[in-house]
Design a protein around this motif. Structure first.
Motif, PDB file in Angstrom:
ATOM      1  N   LEU A   1       0.865  -1.183   0.000  1.00  0.00           N
ATOM      2  CA  LEU A   1       0.000   0.000   0.000  1.00  0.00           C
ATOM      3  C   LEU A   1       0.895   1.224   0.000  1.00  0.00           C
ATOM      4  CD1 LEU A   1      -2.878  -0.688   2.568  1.00  0.00           C
ATOM      5  CD2 LEU A   1      -3.090  -0.405   0.098  1.00  0.00           C
ATOM      6  N   LEU A   2       0.581   2.176  -0.869  1.00  0.00           N
ATOM      7  CA  LEU A   2       1.405   3.381  -0.990  1.00  0.00           C
ATOM      8  C   LEU A   2       0.539   4.618  -0.737  1.00  0.00           C
ATOM      9  CD1 LEU A   2       2.114   1.303  -3.670  1.00  0.00           C
ATOM     10  CD2 LEU A   2       4.175   2.687  -3.472  1.00  0.00           C
ATOM     11  N   PRO A   3       0.436   5.060   0.516  1.00  0.00           N
ATOM     12  CA  PRO A   3      -0.372   6.247   0.827  1.00  0.00           C
ATOM     13  C   PRO A   3       0.231   7.504   0.189  1.00  0.00           C
ATOM     14  CG  PRO A   3       0.144   4.982   2.816  1.00  0.00           C
ATOM     15  CD  PRO A   3       1.023   4.463   1.727  1.00  0.00           C
ATOM     16  N   ASN A   4      -0.644   8.442  -0.145  1.00  0.00           N
ATOM     17  CA  ASN A   4      -0.226   9.734  -0.713  1.00  0.00           C
ATOM     18  C   ASN A   4       0.675   9.549  -1.942  1.00  0.00           C
ATOM     19  OD1 ASN A   4      -1.456  11.409   1.395  1.00  0.00           O
ATOM     20  ND2 ASN A   4       0.095  10.495   2.721  1.00  0.00           N
ATOM     21  N   THR A   5       0.344   8.560  -2.745  1.00  0.00           N
ATOM     22  CA  THR A   5       1.146   8.254  -3.937  1.00  0.00           C
ATOM     23  C   THR A   5       0.221   8.029  -5.121  1.00  0.00           C
ATOM     24  OG1 THR A   5       2.750   7.128  -2.499  1.00  0.00           O
ATOM     25  CG2 THR A   5       2.946   6.756  -4.860  1.00  0.00           C
ATOM     26  N   ASP A   6       0.441   8.776  -6.194  1.00  0.00           N
ATOM     27  CA  ASP A   6      -0.380   8.589  -7.387  1.00  0.00           C
ATOM     28  C   ASP A   6       0.174   7.444  -8.226  1.00  0.00           C
ATOM     29  OD1 ASP A   6       1.878   9.626  -8.587  1.00  0.00           O
ATOM     30  OD2 ASP A   6       0.968  11.549  -9.128  1.00  0.00           O
ATOM     31  N   LEU A   7      -0.504   7.166  -9.337  1.00  0.00           N
ATOM     32  CA  LEU A   7      -0.114   6.031 -10.175  1.00  0.00           C
ATOM     33  C   LEU A   7       1.288   6.204 -10.745  1.00  0.00           C
ATOM     34  CD1 LEU A   7      -1.043   3.364 -11.402  1.00  0.00           C
ATOM     35  CD2 LEU A   7      -1.950   4.648 -13.348  1.00  0.00           C
ATOM     36  N   GLU A   8       1.634   7.417 -11.125  1.00  0.00           N
ATOM     37  CA  GLU A   8       2.967   7.674 -11.677  1.00  0.00           C
ATOM     38  C   GLU A   8       4.060   7.403 -10.650  1.00  0.00           C
ATOM     39  OE1 GLU A   8       5.525  11.342 -13.730  1.00  0.00           O
ATOM     40  OE2 GLU A   8       3.407  11.605 -13.235  1.00  0.00           O
ATOM     41  N   GLY A   9       3.844   7.874  -9.429  1.00  0.00           N
ATOM     42  CA  GLY A   9       4.831   7.635  -8.373  1.00  0.00           C
ATOM     43  C   GLY A   9       4.937   6.166  -8.024  1.00  0.00           C
ATOM     44  N   ALA A  10       3.795   5.475  -7.982  1.00  0.00           N
ATOM     45  CA  ALA A  10       3.802   4.041  -7.687  1.00  0.00           C
ATOM     46  C   ALA A  10       4.520   3.263  -8.787  1.00  0.00           C
ATOM     47  CB  ALA A  10       2.374   3.541  -7.532  1.00  0.00           C
TER      48      ALA A  10
ATOM     49  N   ARG B   1      18.444 -16.297 -10.182  1.00  0.00           N
ATOM     50  CA  ARG B   1      17.752 -15.017 -10.217  1.00  0.00           C
ATOM     51  C   ARG B   1      16.274 -15.276 -10.481  1.00  0.00           C
ATOM     52  NH1 ARG B   1      21.736 -10.826 -13.550  1.00  0.00           N
ATOM     53  NH2 ARG B   1      23.479 -10.948 -12.071  1.00  0.00           N
ATOM     54  N   VAL B   2      15.436 -14.582  -9.738  1.00  0.00           N
ATOM     55  CA  VAL B   2      13.987 -14.769  -9.869  1.00  0.00           C
ATOM     56  C   VAL B   2      13.346 -13.406 -10.099  1.00  0.00           C
ATOM     57  CG1 VAL B   2      11.894 -15.660  -8.785  1.00  0.00           C
ATOM     58  CG2 VAL B   2      14.089 -16.740  -8.302  1.00  0.00           C
ATOM     59  N   THR B   3      12.649 -13.271 -11.205  1.00  0.00           N
ATOM     60  CA  THR B   3      12.036 -11.985 -11.540  1.00  0.00           C
ATOM     61  C   THR B   3      10.668 -11.830 -10.879  1.00  0.00           C
ATOM     62  OG1 THR B   3      11.079 -12.891 -13.572  1.00  0.00           O
ATOM     63  CG2 THR B   3      13.251 -11.851 -13.733  1.00  0.00           C
ATOM     64  N   ILE B   4      10.152 -10.601 -10.945  1.00  0.00           N
ATOM     65  CA  ILE B   4       8.862 -10.276 -10.333  1.00  0.00           C
ATOM     66  C   ILE B   4       7.953  -9.625 -11.369  1.00  0.00           C
ATOM     67  CG2 ILE B   4       7.700  -8.809  -8.631  1.00  0.00           C
ATOM     68  CD1 ILE B   4       9.997  -9.045  -6.819  1.00  0.00           C
ATOM     69  N   SER B   5       6.687 -10.004 -11.340  1.00  0.00           N
ATOM     70  CA  SER B   5       5.659  -9.297 -12.109  1.00  0.00           C
ATOM     71  C   SER B   5       4.852  -8.456 -11.128  1.00  0.00           C
ATOM     72  CB  SER B   5       4.741 -10.285 -12.825  1.00  0.00           C
ATOM     73  OG  SER B   5       5.465 -11.017 -13.790  1.00  0.00           O
ATOM     74  N   ILE B   6       4.472  -7.252 -11.563  1.00  0.00           N
ATOM     75  CA  ILE B   6       3.816  -6.303 -10.656  1.00  0.00           C
ATOM     76  C   ILE B   6       2.587  -5.690 -11.319  1.00  0.00           C
ATOM     77  CG2 ILE B   6       4.098  -4.203  -9.282  1.00  0.00           C
ATOM     78  CD1 ILE B   6       7.116  -4.743  -9.244  1.00  0.00           C
ATOM     79  N   GLY B   7       1.491  -5.653 -10.568  1.00  0.00           N
ATOM     80  CA  GLY B   7       0.277  -4.985 -11.016  1.00  0.00           C
ATOM     81  C   GLY B   7      -0.026  -3.797 -10.135  1.00  0.00           C
ATOM     82  N   LEU B   8      -0.516  -2.715 -10.728  1.00  0.00           N
ATOM     83  CA  LEU B   8      -0.757  -1.470 -10.001  1.00  0.00           C
ATOM     84  C   LEU B   8      -2.184  -0.986 -10.189  1.00  0.00           C
ATOM     85  CD1 LEU B   8       2.443   0.557 -10.988  1.00  0.00           C
ATOM     86  CD2 LEU B   8       1.984  -0.498  -8.776  1.00  0.00           C
ATOM     87  N   ALA B   9      -2.697  -0.342  -9.153  1.00  0.00           N
ATOM     88  CA  ALA B   9      -3.974   0.360  -9.235  1.00  0.00           C
ATOM     89  C   ALA B   9      -3.928   1.554  -8.300  1.00  0.00           C
ATOM     90  CB  ALA B   9      -5.131  -0.563  -8.865  1.00  0.00           C
ATOM     91  N   SER B  10      -4.686   2.597  -8.643  1.00  0.00           N
ATOM     92  CA  SER B  10      -4.695   3.826  -7.850  1.00  0.00           C
ATOM     93  C   SER B  10      -6.124   4.335  -7.709  1.00  0.00           C
ATOM     94  CB  SER B  10      -3.821   4.888  -8.524  1.00  0.00           C
ATOM     95  OG  SER B  10      -3.913   6.123  -7.854  1.00  0.00           O
ATOM     96  N   ASN B  11      -6.420   4.939  -6.555  1.00  0.00           N
ATOM     97  CA  ASN B  11      -7.798   5.389  -6.336  1.00  0.00           C
ATOM     98  C   ASN B  11      -8.203   6.521  -7.273  1.00  0.00           C
ATOM     99  OD1 ASN B  11      -6.127   7.278  -5.107  1.00  0.00           O
ATOM    100  ND2 ASN B  11      -7.445   7.578  -3.322  1.00  0.00           N
ATOM    101  N   ARG B  12      -7.308   7.439  -7.552  1.00  0.00           N
ATOM    102  CA  ARG B  12      -7.641   8.550  -8.442  1.00  0.00           C
ATOM    103  C   ARG B  12      -7.739   8.095  -9.895  1.00  0.00           C
ATOM    104  NH1 ARG B  12      -6.364  13.753  -6.406  1.00  0.00           N
ATOM    105  NH2 ARG B  12      -7.197  13.842  -4.280  1.00  0.00           N
TER     106      ARG B  12
END
Length: 260
Positions: free
Chosen positions: A169-178, A202-213
């Protein structure tokens, strides 16, 4: 030892002080009685001694109770901390993350602040366990947690969501910052080598993002669902990617049967 001597001197001073109270009072009330009258000095001394002993017992009891209360407070804090942590990685656990998701979502609604959510999943982790064994898999999970924490900020809430899946969880963070933070985590994981007794991987990571705004979830669970759907899109796009949530085209599945 030094503290005991200081305490003894304080008690002695109290006794001497109180031993003189009774004669002083009597000298004011009864001027005809000599100040150094043995009877009054004896009564004053006895009264002072008994009072000092009672005071000593009360102070000692109060000190013990204060110490016990402090130890109980520390113990309760430790127990609360342990109950909210994942035992393997030391990150927050699934239950605590859900609580904080609701809390931060309500705060973001009330104060109209940005809130982003990140779902992370180790790519092809089953192959790690099958090839190198579960102990090495645990080492990979712990190493990945350390790499995530290295890039996350102190205000971010980082959790092991379950299995090889993590959430932030990233409080006070928009989609660009995340997105910037997610890319740093992805790149760091890609370059990190997990090593143990001749094994190295080496093990890679996949990441999904969502933002309230950016994505307007109506409830906390929706924000998490959006991030999870974005994670699946990252997997479908070839893994080792950061993908933000977007509305799926009509008829397209929100999930994937691909191995994680």
């Amino acid at each position: 030892m030094r503290q005991q001597m200081i305490r003894a001197l304080i008690y002695l001073a109290i006794i001497l002080l109180m031993a003189n109270i009774s004669p002083v009072i009597d000298s004011f009330l009864h001027p005809e009685i000599p100040y150094f009258d043995p009877e009054h000095l004896l009564v004053g001394g006895l009264t002072a001694t008994i009072t000092a002993l009672l005071l000593s017992l009360l102070i000692s009891h109060a000190n013990r109770m204060t110490k016990v209360a402090h130890e109980l407070s520390l113990l309760n804090k430790t127990l609360r901390e342990q109950s909210s942590r994942d035992s393997l990685t030391g990150l927050y656990n699934h239950r605590y993350f859900q609580e904080m998701l609701r809390h931060e979502f309500l705060l973001s609604q009330r104060y109209r602040t940005e809130l982003s959510c990140m779902m992370l999943d180790l790519d092809l982790f089953k192959e790690v366990n099958d090839t190198c064994g579960h102990p090495f898999g645990d080492l990979v999970l712990k190493g990945t947690a350390e790499q995530i924490l290295h890039e996350a900020r102190t205000t971010d809430i980082v959790a092991r969501y379950g299995g090889e899946e993590f959430a932030i969880l990233l409080p006070n963070t928009d989609l660009e910052g995340a997105t910037r933070i997610a890319e740093r985590i992805r790149a760091r994981a890609q370059e990190y080598t997990h090593q143990d007794k001749g094994l190295a991987m080496r093990v890679t990571i996949s990441i999904g993002l969502a933002s309230n705004r950016a994505h307007s979830p109506k409830k906390p669970e929706e924000l998490l669902t959006f991030a999870d759907q974005a994670l699946y899109r990252a997997k479908e796009a070839g893994r080792n990617k950061v993908t933000a949530y977007s509305e799926l085209p009509a008829g397209e599945s929100s999930g994937s049967i691909l191995p994680s």
